[in-house]
Write an enzyme that holds these catalytic residues in place. Structure first.
Site, PDB file in Angstrom:
ATOM      1  N   HIS A 127      -5.476  -0.059  12.058  1.00  0.00           N
ATOM      2  CA  HIS A 127      -5.450  -1.500  12.367  1.00  0.00           C
ATOM      3  C   HIS A 127      -6.505  -2.199  11.510  1.00  0.00           C
ATOM      4  O   HIS A 127      -7.563  -1.639  11.283  1.00  0.00           O
ATOM      5  CB  HIS A 127      -5.760  -1.739  13.859  1.00  0.00           C
TER       6      HIS A 127
ATOM      7  N   ASP B  42       1.571  -0.523  18.822  1.00  0.00           N
ATOM      8  CA  ASP B  42       2.953  -0.135  18.490  1.00  0.00           C
ATOM      9  C   ASP B  42       3.218   1.346  18.703  1.00  0.00           C
ATOM     10  O   ASP B  42       4.363   1.772  18.738  1.00  0.00           O
ATOM     11  CB  ASP B  42       3.249  -0.507  17.028  1.00  0.00           C
TER      12      ASP B  42
HETATM   13  C1  SDX Z   1       0.407  -4.697  14.440  1.00  0.00           C
HETATM   14  O1  SDX Z   1      -3.079  -7.801  12.824  1.00  0.00           O
HETATM   15  C2  SDX Z   1      -2.727  -7.554  14.021  1.00  0.00           C
HETATM   16  O2  SDX Z   1      -3.432  -7.848  14.986  1.00  0.00           O
HETATM   17  C3  SDX Z   1      -1.357  -6.873  14.163  1.00  0.00           C
HETATM   18  C4  SDX Z   1      -0.970  -6.475  15.577  1.00  0.00           C
HETATM   19  C5  SDX Z   1      -0.707  -7.691  16.453  1.00  0.00           C
HETATM   20  O3  SDX Z   1      -0.837  -7.548  17.686  1.00  0.00           O
HETATM   21  O4  SDX Z   1      -0.271  -8.730  15.896  1.00  0.00           O
HETATM   22  O5  SDX Z   1      -2.000  -5.693  16.150  1.00  0.00           O
HETATM   23  C6  SDX Z   1       0.329  -5.660  15.577  1.00  0.00           C
HETATM   24  O6  SDX Z   1       0.917  -5.025  13.425  1.00  0.00           O
HETATM   25  C7  SDX Z   1      -0.240  -3.341  14.581  1.00  0.00           C
HETATM   26  C8  SDX Z   1      -0.145  -2.490  13.273  1.00  0.00           C
HETATM   27  C9  SDX Z   1       1.260  -1.876  13.223  1.00  0.00           C
HETATM   28  N1  SDX Z   1       1.459  -1.192  11.921  1.00  0.00           N
HETATM   29  C10 SDX Z   1       1.447   0.141  11.804  1.00  0.00           C
HETATM   30  O7  SDX Z   1       1.236   0.923  12.727  1.00  0.00           O
HETATM   31  C11 SDX Z   1       1.766   0.648  10.399  1.00  0.00           C
HETATM   32  C12 SDX Z   1       0.802   1.791  10.003  1.00  0.00           C
HETATM   33  N2  SDX Z   1      -0.545   1.238   9.845  1.00  0.00           N
HETATM   34  C13 SDX Z   1      -0.948   0.901   8.473  1.00  0.00           C
HETATM   35  O8  SDX Z   1       0.080   0.398   7.687  1.00  0.00           O
HETATM   36  C14 SDX Z   1      -2.267   0.120   8.441  1.00  0.00           C
HETATM   37  O9  SDX Z   1      -3.155   0.775   9.253  1.00  0.00           O
HETATM   38  C15 SDX Z   1      -2.276  -1.364   8.825  1.00  0.00           C
HETATM   39  C16 SDX Z   1      -1.256  -2.150   8.070  1.00  0.00           C
HETATM   40  C17 SDX Z   1      -2.024  -1.537  10.285  1.00  0.00           C
HETATM   41  C18 SDX Z   1      -3.668  -1.908   8.499  1.00  0.00           C
HETATM   42  O10 SDX Z   1      -3.763  -1.996   7.128  1.00  0.00           O
HETATM   43  P1  SDX Z   1      -5.164  -2.391   6.412  1.00  0.00           P
HETATM   44  O11 SDX Z   1      -6.120  -2.968   7.387  1.00  0.00           O
HETATM   45  O12 SDX Z   1      -4.826  -3.186   5.189  1.00  0.00           O
HETATM   46  O13 SDX Z   1      -5.800  -1.017   6.060  1.00  0.00           O
HETATM   47  P2  SDX Z   1      -5.500  -0.243   4.751  1.00  0.00           P
HETATM   48  O14 SDX Z   1      -4.017  -0.195   4.515  1.00  0.00           O
HETATM   49  O15 SDX Z   1      -6.361  -0.808   3.682  1.00  0.00           O
HETATM   50  O16 SDX Z   1      -5.983   1.225   5.171  1.00  0.00           O
HETATM   51  C19 SDX Z   1      -7.308   1.615   4.999  1.00  0.00           C
HETATM   52  C20 SDX Z   1      -7.196   3.090   4.576  1.00  0.00           C
HETATM   53  C21 SDX Z   1      -6.284   3.274   3.369  1.00  0.00           C
HETATM   54  O17 SDX Z   1      -6.740   4.449   2.669  1.00  0.00           O
HETATM   55  P3  SDX Z   1      -7.726   4.212   1.366  1.00  0.00           P
HETATM   56  O18 SDX Z   1      -6.984   3.253   0.442  1.00  0.00           O
HETATM   57  O19 SDX Z   1      -8.992   3.597   1.959  1.00  0.00           O
HETATM   58  O20 SDX Z   1      -7.890   5.585   0.807  1.00  0.00           O
HETATM   59  O21 SDX Z   1      -6.607   3.850   5.655  1.00  0.00           O
HETATM   60  C22 SDX Z   1      -5.366   4.384   5.207  1.00  0.00           C
HETATM   61  C23 SDX Z   1      -4.941   3.605   3.977  1.00  0.00           C
HETATM   62  O22 SDX Z   1      -4.120   4.417   3.117  1.00  0.00           O
HETATM   63  N3  SDX Z   1      -4.414   4.180   6.302  1.00  0.00           N
HETATM   64  C24 SDX Z   1      -3.517   5.071   6.717  1.00  0.00           C
HETATM   65  C25 SDX Z   1      -2.867   4.475   7.795  1.00  0.00           C
HETATM   66  N4  SDX Z   1      -3.360   3.245   8.002  1.00  0.00           N
HETATM   67  C26 SDX Z   1      -4.312   3.057   7.070  1.00  0.00           C
HETATM   68  N5  SDX Z   1      -3.227   6.317   6.279  1.00  0.00           N
HETATM   69  C27 SDX Z   1      -2.232   6.973   6.945  1.00  0.00           C
HETATM   70  N6  SDX Z   1      -1.549   6.457   8.010  1.00  0.00           N
HETATM   71  C28 SDX Z   1      -1.843   5.223   8.450  1.00  0.00           C
HETATM   72  N7  SDX Z   1      -1.167   4.697   9.497  1.00  0.00           N
END
Ligand code: SDX
Length: 381
Positions: free
Chosen positions: A265, A322
């Protein structure tokens, strides 16, 4: 930053507005709605009371709640001639989120004579009707009118699932479960879909059309579409023999676009408090309905294994709302491609409150800048 412009991709460190609706402490894993912790709201309020709180800033007293609920019931009506026009406009092959967003946009045209204070109640009343119409058209079922004798979530479920020639008996376990999951989604400060709604409102797009755009943003798999993606991921893990470690390694592999859906998140670098509650709601509804769902057991194992993995711990990737919400929707009979529709029904009070707040604050139009990386000025030869 380049002179005037601060470069902040993903707006990770940018406050684009001021708001008093909800507050998130990502380090502590805390969420407040108008100052009240979500843990108190979920146990003491209905979704309608929560909607009143989020829209008006205070919990309703008995008289306020009565008049609010009665108005929502009164507005839970779309003339059958318009229902037929809407049904004729619903193509069955589109994804329900696309249909709901377009129907909401169409409804804007009917609303221009409504005074603003009632607009919010009209949409709170009518969005479940449009969502149910989308589902019933695809199932080949006739539309069902709202039932003013039922509470908000029982009425919603009846409009979805009642069958012709059989009286509909609301199941209190299912109604209460839906009530809780809608509350958990009601607002979440500047997430992508809420910021979308605010941006449209800032250029004076109507409420319904701004919400319609918010739904399109919510549909994204990394945002509100994740609940459906979590179930599909868990089903894939089951189908491929249940080797959780293999999927966790896949999610860690930078070359692989796969991410562990329902994990991570932008703000929560601790447990998402909604996920903690949703996990208990999932266990409770599955136990009370006597469902033996291998997906819940698998989800708990995935959570356990991921939280034992140094990659997830270092990056502070915890289950978000989620991760368990899809399991709850599945348990109460919502089809997978309607999960994000349910998320939209829950997030509606939040979207509307932000649209209303932005107008009250007379905010300027949302128009961020960029860092230009193209050609310097040049002449055509
Ligand atoms: C919702 O914003 C909100 O409040 C949203 C929400 C709401 O109520 O409205 O809470 C609802 O959208 C919840 C999130 C649902 N999405 C998912 O579950 C999809 C999987 N999660 C990821 O796509 C990710 O964690 C996000 C999109 C939720 C957050 O993305 P960020 O904050 O841009 O973080 P990032 O992508 O920069 O990740 C940081 C690191 C990265 O690695 P590095 O580049 O630092 O090496 O963590 C890794 C990412 O690759 N990472 C993951 C991961 N989530 C982040 N690696 C593997 N699996 C994951 N799920």
């Amino acid at each position: 930053s380049t002179g005037l412009i601060t470069f902040d991709p993903g707006l990770k460190n940018t406050g684009i507005t001021k708001s008093s609706i909800s507050f998130i402490d990502g380090e502590k894993g805390e969420l407040l709605y108008r100052g009240y912790p979500i843990e108190q709201i979920i146990n003491q309020c209905s979704f309608i009371e929560t909607s009143y709180l989020i829209l008006n800033g205070e919990l309703p007293n008995t008289a306020q709640l009565k008049s609010f609920s009665e108005k929502v019931k009164k507005f839970s009506f779309i003339h059958h001639k318009d229902i037929n026009k809407i049904l004729d406009n619903i193509p069955v092959f589109y994804h329900p989120m696309g249909i709901l967003s377009s129907l909401t946009y169409i409804l804007d045209a009917f609303m221009n004579s409504i005074q603003e204070e009632d607009l919010y109640l009209h949409l709170l009343a009518k969005l479940p009707i449009l969502a149910a119409l989308t589902y019933r058209k695809r199932m080949g079922l006739p539309p069902v009118c709202a039932d003013p004798y039922l509470d908000y979530t029982s009425n919603l479920l009846k409009m979805f699932f009642s069958v012709p020639n059989k009286s509909y008996e609301p199941n209190p376990i299912i109604s209460d479960t839906l009530n809780k999951i809608l509350i958990l989604h009601a607002d979440h400060e500047q997430n992508c879909s809420t910021t979308t709604v605010r941006l449209l409102g800032s250029v004076h797009v109507g409420l319904f059309s701004s919400i319609s755009a918010g739904m399109s943003a919510l549909w994204g798999k990394l945002h509100g579409g994740a609940n459906q993606a979590v179930i599909e991921m868990l089903e894939d893990i089951l189908k491929s023999g249940g080797n959780i470690k293999k999927w966790i390694e896949k999610a860690k592999n930078k070359k692989d676009p796969f991410r562990l859906m329902g994990f991570g998140h932008r703000i929560y670098k601790n447990f998402d408090p909604r996920a903690k509650i949703a996990k208990k709601v999932a266990e409770n509804v599955i136990q009370k309905l006597g469902i033996s769902d291998p997906i819940l057991k698998l989800a708990k194992n995935v959570e356990k294994k991921a939280l034992q993995d140094s990659y997830f711990l270092e990056k502070k990737l915890y289950p978000n709302i989620d991760f368990y919400s899809g399991i709850i929707y599945q348990a109460i009979g919502i089809p997978k491609d309607m999960f994000t529709v349910m998320f939209a029904l829950g997030r509606l009070p939040g979207w509307m409150a932000h649209w209303k707040e932005m107008k009250l604050n007379k905010e300027p139009i949302g128009r961020p800048r960029q860092v230009y990386t193209g050609y310097k000025k040049r002449n055509i030869k």
